[in-house]
Design an enzyme around this catalytic site. Structure first.
Site, short mmCIF file in Angstrom:
data_model
loop_
_atom_site.label_atom_id
_atom_site.label_comp_id
_atom_site.label_asym_id
_atom_site.label_seq_id
_atom_site.Cartn_x
_atom_site.Cartn_y
_atom_site.Cartn_z
N LYS A 76 50.76 58.83 31.53
CA LYS A 76 51.49 57.62 31.97
C LYS A 76 52.97 57.95 32.06
O LYS A 76 53.47 58.81 31.33
CB LYS A 76 51.29 56.49 30.95
CG LYS A 76 51.58 55.13 31.53
CD LYS A 76 50.37 54.61 32.30
CE LYS A 76 50.65 53.30 33.00
NZ LYS A 76 49.43 52.72 33.58
N ASN A 119 49.97 42.90 41.77
CA ASN A 119 48.82 43.58 42.37
C ASN A 119 47.50 43.10 41.76
O ASN A 119 46.62 42.60 42.47
CB ASN A 119 49.00 45.10 42.21
CG ASN A 119 47.77 45.85 42.68
OD1 ASN A 119 46.69 45.70 42.12
ND2 ASN A 119 47.91 46.63 43.73
N ALA A 120 47.36 43.22 40.45
CA ALA A 120 46.09 42.86 39.81
C ALA A 120 45.84 41.35 39.89
O ALA A 120 44.76 40.91 40.31
CB ALA A 120 46.11 43.33 38.36
P1 NAD Z 1 52.75 44.14 39.38
O1 NAD Z 1 54.09 44.69 39.20
O2 NAD Z 1 52.16 44.18 40.72
O3 NAD Z 1 52.71 42.63 38.85
C1 NAD Z 1 53.10 42.28 37.56
C2 NAD Z 1 52.99 40.78 37.45
O4 NAD Z 1 53.20 40.39 36.09
C3 NAD Z 1 54.03 40.00 38.27
O5 NAD Z 1 53.40 38.91 38.89
C4 NAD Z 1 54.99 39.45 37.23
O6 NAD Z 1 55.56 38.24 37.63
C5 NAD Z 1 54.06 39.27 36.06
N1 NAD Z 1 54.75 39.24 34.79
C6 NAD Z 1 55.68 40.09 34.32
N2 NAD Z 1 56.09 39.69 33.12
C7 NAD Z 1 55.40 38.58 32.82
C8 NAD Z 1 55.40 37.70 31.72
N3 NAD Z 1 56.18 37.91 30.68
N4 NAD Z 1 54.57 36.63 31.76
C9 NAD Z 1 53.77 36.40 32.82
N5 NAD Z 1 53.74 37.20 33.89
C10 NAD Z 1 54.55 38.28 33.89
O7 NAD Z 1 51.84 44.89 38.32
P2 NAD Z 1 50.27 45.13 38.35
O8 NAD Z 1 50.05 46.44 38.98
O9 NAD Z 1 49.59 43.94 38.84
O10 NAD Z 1 49.98 45.33 36.80
C11 NAD Z 1 49.71 44.25 35.95
C12 NAD Z 1 48.92 44.75 34.75
O11 NAD Z 1 47.72 45.36 35.23
C13 NAD Z 1 49.63 45.82 33.93
O12 NAD Z 1 49.27 45.69 32.59
C14 NAD Z 1 49.07 47.11 34.49
O13 NAD Z 1 49.18 48.18 33.58
C15 NAD Z 1 47.65 46.68 34.71
N6 NAD Z 1 46.92 47.53 35.64
C16 NAD Z 1 47.33 47.66 36.94
C17 NAD Z 1 46.62 48.49 37.76
C18 NAD Z 1 46.98 48.66 39.22
O14 NAD Z 1 46.21 49.30 39.94
N7 NAD Z 1 48.07 48.12 39.69
C19 NAD Z 1 45.51 49.21 37.29
C20 NAD Z 1 45.11 49.02 35.97
C21 NAD Z 1 45.83 48.19 35.16
#
Ligand code: NAD
Length: 413
Positions: free
Chosen positions: A106, A221-222
């Site tokens: 990571k 994204n998620a």
């Molecule tokens: P992203 O940057 O696309 O989105 C993050 C989201 O979280 C945003 O909507 C933001 O507004 C929100 N956020 C941030 N702080 C917050 C808070 N304090 N309270 C509520 N919402 C909040 O990120 P992502 O890729 O969607 O990742 C989100 C989670 O999913 C992370 O834990 C990441 O590790 C995990 N994840 C993502 C992927 C991937 O393929 N993108 C894969 C596995 C796990």
């Protein structure tokens, strides 16, 4: 490691607990308690104002017993070493759970990307790539997107790596844009994999989508993609939350509109007819499914006793603290752990990497079929271990991961 490592130590404790359910070599467990390599980087970026700023980041390589280190890169103002260490260990475990040939890594940079221009973001990414270039590579360590990083950032990383090495190696990074050797379905893969896990969980509980209410925290994204999939499947999404607030949705909201609003305004504050609620209220909502899809440590001993849901689907990494896990288990709430529920992202990253190495292109129907098969079979295997040992799904997933890591350990020359 130092005792201030809360998230990482929790992950190690879970590994140790899982080791109690199977026979593994003590040396393997001793090895997994520590990352293989921790690299701290500091680098300068010339900002649009002409000022030069110094940024700090890390790349952690936890373990590569089962294949090259694999894991995302996070840009966030609160990134810290504890978080990156834990995320790297979870990647080792996650790749083993779904049986793909990767280890865990990571990376992250302490930065608020929302405050940067596109030019600054590109310069930051290229500068970070230069300092981590000696330790990444298609068969060594393969980054991907995570919080506040995306396909564009992965394309810059690949391009900078090409300049440094003099060879174009698309497999150095996954989550690239489809135009630049990415997989069309990588963007939605984490949510898609989560959907397969949710469907299987619902079969176990006898729930049907159009009678199932959902609250989703995180709209990136998620979170955004699972919202789309669930809406298509006729689930009743009643609340969302992003970094600015939490929101109760009006009954007949238009998701395309809502997404366009979020993209333009960076949050849903001010969107017509949504009711703003506090984070506290969000976690007290009576819904069937709660989906944390933002950051770590959102469900804790403080709010777990008030959570009134049947299923928690962890699309975020590490959203539930160990204390909360215990409370939720005792209260009969079924938690689908991150290392299973969000493994669709890294699984499709594996497909992308495989295509890049074999110079082939992704075939969405074939890939979605393969993803469904992997997620569903893994769910069934983890569920079996859970039932047999009367443990929760997280611990059961760790047990499965340790079995696979142990196999790889024993096969070593
Ligand atoms: P992203 O940057 O696309 O989105 C993050 C989201 O979280 C945003 O909507 C933001 O507004 C929100 N956020 C941030 N702080 C917050 C808070 N304090 N309270 C509520 N919402 C909040 O990120 P992502 O890729 O969607 O990742 C989100 C989670 O999913 C992370 O834990 C990441 O590790 C995990 N994840 C993502 C992927 C991937 O393929 N993108 C894969 C596995 C796990």
């Amino acid at each position: 490691m130092a005792s201030t490592l809360y998230l990482f130590n929790n992950a190690v404790t879970e590994l140790e607990k899982a080791a109690g359910y199977i026979q593994i070599k003590k040396e393997l467990l001793a090895r997994l308690r520590f990352p293989d390599r921790v690299v701290e980087v500091n680098f300068s970026v010339k900002m649009d104002s002409g000022e030069t700023k110094v940024f700090k980041g890390w790349r952690v390589q936890h373990n590569n017993l089962r294949g090259p280190y694999k894991g995302g890169i996070r840009y966030h103002p609160n990134v810290n070493l504890d978080e990156i260490l834990a995320l790297s260990l979870w990647m080792t475990v996650k790749c083993a759970v779904v049986g793909i040939p990767f280890g865990g890594g990571k990376g992250g940079i302490i930065v608020n990307p929302k405050a940067l221009s596109q030019t600054e973001l590109e310069k930051l990414t290229r500068a970070y790539t230069r300092v981590i270039a000696p330790i990444i590579g298609p068969n060594l360590d393969i980054p991907a997107p995570d919080v506040y990083t995306n396909a564009q950032i992965m394309d810059w990383l690949r391009d900078e790596y090409t300049k440094i090495t003099g060879q174009d190696q698309p497999a150095v990074v996954t989550g690239k844009s489809p135009l630049h050797n990415g997989c069309l379905c990588r963007e939605t893969a984490t949510a898609q994999g989560g959907l397969y896990i949710l469907r299987q969980t619902m079969r176990k509980l006898g729930l049907i989508p159009h009678q199932t209410t959902v609250a989703i925290q995180g709209f990136g994204n998620a979170g955004k993609n699972i919202t789309k999939f669930l809406k298509e499947d006729d689930f009743k999404i009643i609340a969302l939350a992003d970094s600015a607030s939490a929101y109760l949705l009006p009954e007949n909201y238009n998701l395309t509109d809502l997404i366009a609003y979020k993209e333009k305004n960076k949050s849903l504050v001010g969107y017509p007819d949504v009711k703003l609620i506090s984070n506290d209220e969000f976690f007290k909502l009576k819904v069937d499914v709660l989906i944390p899809a933002a950051l770590e440590n959102q469900i804790t001993a403080a709010n777990a006793p008030n959570i009134k849901v049947k299923i928690i689907l962890e699309l975020a990494n590490g959203p539930t603290s160990p204390e909360a896990d215990k409370i939720l288990f005792e209260r009969g709430i079924l938690v689908m752990p991150d290392i299973l529920a969000n493994a669709g992202g890294v699984t499709v990253s594996y497909f992308e990497w495989r295509h890049n190495l074999g110079k082939s292109v992704c075939d969405i129907p074939q890939e979605m079929g393969e993803l469904d098969k992997i997620m569903t079979e893994t769910f069934d295997r983890v569920f079996e271990i859970k039932e047999k040992n009367k443990i929760d799904m997280r611990l059961a997933a760790y047990v499965l991961a340790l079995e696979r890591l142990s196999e790889a350990y024993l096969k070593q020359p």
